[in-house]
Design a protein around this motif. Structure first.
Motif, PDB file in Angstrom:
ATOM      1  N   SER A 158      33.711  34.533  38.031  1.00 40.29           N
ATOM      2  CA  SER A 158      33.607  35.774  37.267  1.00 40.29           C
ATOM      3  C   SER A 158      33.957  35.481  35.814  1.00 40.29           C
ATOM      4  O   SER A 158      34.688  34.520  35.521  1.00 40.29           O
ATOM      5  CB  SER A 158      34.574  36.831  37.824  1.00 40.29           C
ATOM      6  OG  SER A 158      34.659  37.959  36.981  1.00 40.29           O
ATOM      7  N   VAL A 159      33.481  36.329  34.908  1.00 41.31           N
ATOM      8  CA  VAL A 159      33.966  36.227  33.532  1.00 41.31           C
ATOM      9  C   VAL A 159      35.455  36.553  33.479  1.00 41.31           C
ATOM     10  O   VAL A 159      36.148  36.165  32.536  1.00 41.31           O
ATOM     11  CB  VAL A 159      33.176  37.150  32.586  1.00 41.31           C
ATOM     12  CG1 VAL A 159      31.714  36.739  32.508  1.00 41.31           C
ATOM     13  CG2 VAL A 159      33.301  38.617  32.994  1.00 41.31           C
ATOM     14  N   ALA A 160      35.963  37.250  34.503  1.00 43.16           N
ATOM     15  CA  ALA A 160      37.395  37.567  34.573  1.00 43.16           C
ATOM     16  C   ALA A 160      38.244  36.322  34.745  1.00 43.16           C
ATOM     17  O   ALA A 160      39.466  36.375  34.559  1.00 43.16           O
ATOM     18  CB  ALA A 160      37.666  38.538  35.719  1.00 43.16           C
ATOM     19  N   ALA A 161      37.612  35.185  35.074  1.00 43.03           N
ATOM     20  CA  ALA A 161      38.353  33.931  35.225  1.00 43.03           C
ATOM     21  C   ALA A 161      38.802  33.374  33.881  1.00 43.03           C
ATOM     22  O   ALA A 161      39.656  32.487  33.825  1.00 43.03           O
ATOM     23  CB  ALA A 161      37.493  32.892  35.939  1.00 43.03           C
ATOM     24  N   ALA A 162      38.228  33.885  32.794  1.00 38.89           N
ATOM     25  CA  ALA A 162      38.464  33.302  31.470  1.00 38.89           C
ATOM     26  C   ALA A 162      39.819  33.650  30.879  1.00 38.89           C
ATOM     27  O   ALA A 162      40.279  32.983  29.952  1.00 38.89           O
ATOM     28  CB  ALA A 162      37.354  33.729  30.511  1.00 38.89           C
ATOM     29  N   ALA A 163      40.467  34.693  31.387  1.00 38.86           N
ATOM     30  CA  ALA A 163      41.767  35.114  30.839  1.00 38.86           C
ATOM     31  C   ALA A 163      42.443  36.040  31.846  1.00 38.86           C
ATOM     32  O   ALA A 163      41.783  36.611  32.717  1.00 38.86           O
ATOM     33  CB  ALA A 163      41.586  35.833  29.499  1.00 38.86           C
ATOM     34  N   PRO A 164      43.765  36.202  31.742  1.00 38.22           N
ATOM     35  CA  PRO A 164      44.445  37.165  32.612  1.00 38.22           C
ATOM     36  C   PRO A 164      43.834  38.558  32.481  1.00 38.22           C
ATOM     37  O   PRO A 164      43.383  38.956  31.403  1.00 38.22           O
ATOM     38  CB  PRO A 164      45.885  37.142  32.097  1.00 38.22           C
ATOM     39  CG  PRO A 164      46.044  35.779  31.494  1.00 38.22           C
ATOM     40  CD  PRO A 164      44.717  35.467  30.876  1.00 38.22           C
ATOM     41  N   GLY A 165      43.823  39.297  33.598  1.00 36.17           N
ATOM     42  CA  GLY A 165      43.152  40.594  33.620  1.00 36.17           C
ATOM     43  C   GLY A 165      44.081  41.735  33.972  1.00 36.17           C
ATOM     44  O   GLY A 165      44.219  42.058  35.171  1.00 36.17           O
ATOM     45  N   PRO A 166      44.694  42.366  32.994  1.00 32.60           N
ATOM     46  CA  PRO A 166      45.539  43.524  33.301  1.00 32.60           C
ATOM     47  C   PRO A 166      44.771  44.602  34.071  1.00 32.60           C
ATOM     48  O   PRO A 166      43.608  44.850  33.797  1.00 32.60           O
ATOM     49  CB  PRO A 166      45.939  44.032  31.911  1.00 32.60           C
ATOM     50  CG  PRO A 166      45.830  42.846  31.016  1.00 32.60           C
ATOM     51  CD  PRO A 166      44.671  42.061  31.555  1.00 32.60           C
ATOM     52  N   TYR A 167      45.436  45.233  35.012  1.00 33.20           N
ATOM     53  CA  TYR A 167      44.899  46.261  35.899  1.00 33.20           C
ATOM     54  C   TYR A 167      43.907  45.697  36.927  1.00 33.20           C
ATOM     55  O   TYR A 167      43.370  46.457  37.730  1.00 33.20           O
ATOM     56  CB  TYR A 167      44.285  47.419  35.115  1.00 33.20           C
ATOM     57  CG  TYR A 167      45.214  47.949  34.056  1.00 33.20           C
ATOM     58  CD1 TYR A 167      46.455  48.494  34.397  1.00 33.20           C
ATOM     59  CD2 TYR A 167      44.894  47.853  32.706  1.00 33.20           C
ATOM     60  CE1 TYR A 167      47.343  48.948  33.425  1.00 33.20           C
ATOM     61  CE2 TYR A 167      45.777  48.304  31.728  1.00 33.20           C
ATOM     62  CZ  TYR A 167      47.007  48.850  32.091  1.00 33.20           C
ATOM     63  OH  TYR A 167      47.884  49.273  31.121  1.00 33.20           O
ATOM     64  N   GLU A 168      43.690  44.392  36.880  1.00 31.05           N
ATOM     65  CA  GLU A 168      43.017  43.647  37.951  1.00 31.05           C
ATOM     66  C   GLU A 168      43.731  42.300  38.074  1.00 31.05           C
ATOM     67  O   GLU A 168      43.105  41.253  38.225  1.00 31.05           O
ATOM     68  CB  GLU A 168      41.549  43.395  37.627  1.00 31.05           C
ATOM     69  CG  GLU A 168      40.638  44.587  37.639  1.00 31.05           C
ATOM     70  CD  GLU A 168      39.196  44.187  37.380  1.00 31.05           C
ATOM     71  OE1 GLU A 168      38.411  44.094  38.342  1.00 31.05           O
ATOM     72  OE2 GLU A 168      38.856  43.954  36.203  1.00 31.05           O
ATOM     73  N   ALA A 169      45.037  42.324  38.018  1.00 36.40           N
ATOM     74  CA  ALA A 169      45.820  41.101  37.859  1.00 36.40           C
ATOM     75  C   ALA A 169      45.560  40.084  38.958  1.00 36.40           C
ATOM     76  O   ALA A 169      45.374  38.891  38.696  1.00 36.40           O
ATOM     77  CB  ALA A 169      47.312  41.443  37.797  1.00 36.40           C
TER      78      ALA A 169
END
Length: 287
Positions: A158-169
């Motif tokens: 996922s593009v969410a792998a690129a940085a920490p994801g608040p509210y989808e931690a």
């Protein structure tokens, strides 16, 4: 609901008739969304299919995929359960055919503030997104090596792998694991003739955000990418032997570029995923 009720084990998995002469692909999470569209890509390009999901919808998916005139076997397993992952891996071996390609796509999300979200759901997320991915990959890789014919493996990150994801931690952390794991496997498996590619979609028009309780977030109500287009890009990247592909719209590339500091990526993710954020958008859901 118990895993016994949610899954079905097929102790003798067979394709009808003799081997078709077509290559065989395995796709997890194939009942809907990106996984189903990946299965379509393989079928369209002449692959027989072994598809799996924990949902009853996997049977309907199989029926539609057979319209491409390929052989399709659908099995139903809850891949959050270790015993069921073992059963699925046994299904793979029971076919008795080389695996030419696999798309390890099964995954879920959980949205919300970590101190408010349900622990059991997040532990199941880790079991599906991380543990089952490693578990299935171990068996697939060893089976491919035994067969001696190489193969291709696509991991849905996922593009969410690129940085920490608040509210989808927990979700973002799980995809960071998948991304790292896929790139490491790519390096290790080259000598065995096994090609590994990571697919990094951004927000995509599937049931993901609804299932993750993110309908009332900015990302939940925003315009999303077409899962068919995401799958096409992922399939083409796999066939082209790319290490990864950021699929979908151009804005997804901005979410993964090293030119943007992590602090800004974190802030942007928080803004898009914050519960209730859709209420600030004209026409969005309101509490």
């Amino acid at each position: 609901m118990s895993s016994e009720n949610k899954s079905q084990t097929y102790p003798d998995v067979r394709f009808s008739g003799s081997a078709s002469g077509r290559p065989l692909a395995v796709v997890t999470g194939a009942s809907s969304g990106i996984g189903y569209e990946l299965a379509i890509q393989f079928a369209r390009h002449g692959y027989d299919l072994l598809i799996v999901s924990g949902s009853d919808a996997i049977d309907n998916a199989a029926a539609q995929l057979k319209d491409f005139n390929v052989d399709v076997v659908a099995v139903r397993h809850d891949l959050t359960q270790e015993a069921e992952v073992d059963a699925f891996c046994n299904d793979i071996r029971a076919i008795g055919r080389p695996i030419a390609a696999a798309a390890l796509n099964a995954g879920v999300g959980v949205g919300g503030k970590f101190y408010e979200t349900d622990l059991c759901r997040e532990l199941d997320l880790i079991k599906l997104n991380v543990v089952s991915t490693v578990h299935v990959a171990k068996h697939l890789v060893q089976y491919m090596i035994e067969q001696g014919e190489g193969g291709k493996i696509l991991f849905t990150s996922s593009v969410a792998a690129a940085a920490p994801g608040p509210y989808e931690a927990v979700y973002a952390a799980s995809k960071a694991f998948v991304q790292s794991f896929a790139l490491a496997m790519r390096h290790e498996l080259k000598e065995k003739g096994i090609q590994v590619t990571s697919l990094q979609p951004g927000p995509t028009d599937t049931n993901f955000f609804h299932r993750a309780d993110m309908d009332n977030t900015k990302v939940g109500v925003s315009e999303k990418d077409d899962p068919a287009e995401v799958a096409r890009q992922g399939f083409e990247a796999l066939m082209s032997e790319k290490d990864h592909v950021v699929a979908g719209s151009a804005k997804n590339h901005m979410m993964t570029t090293d030119l943007i500091p992590d602090a800004l990526k974190i802030s942007q993710h928080a803004d898009m995923a914050k519960p209730g954020g859709a209420s600030n958008i004209q026409g969005g859901p309101r509490d």
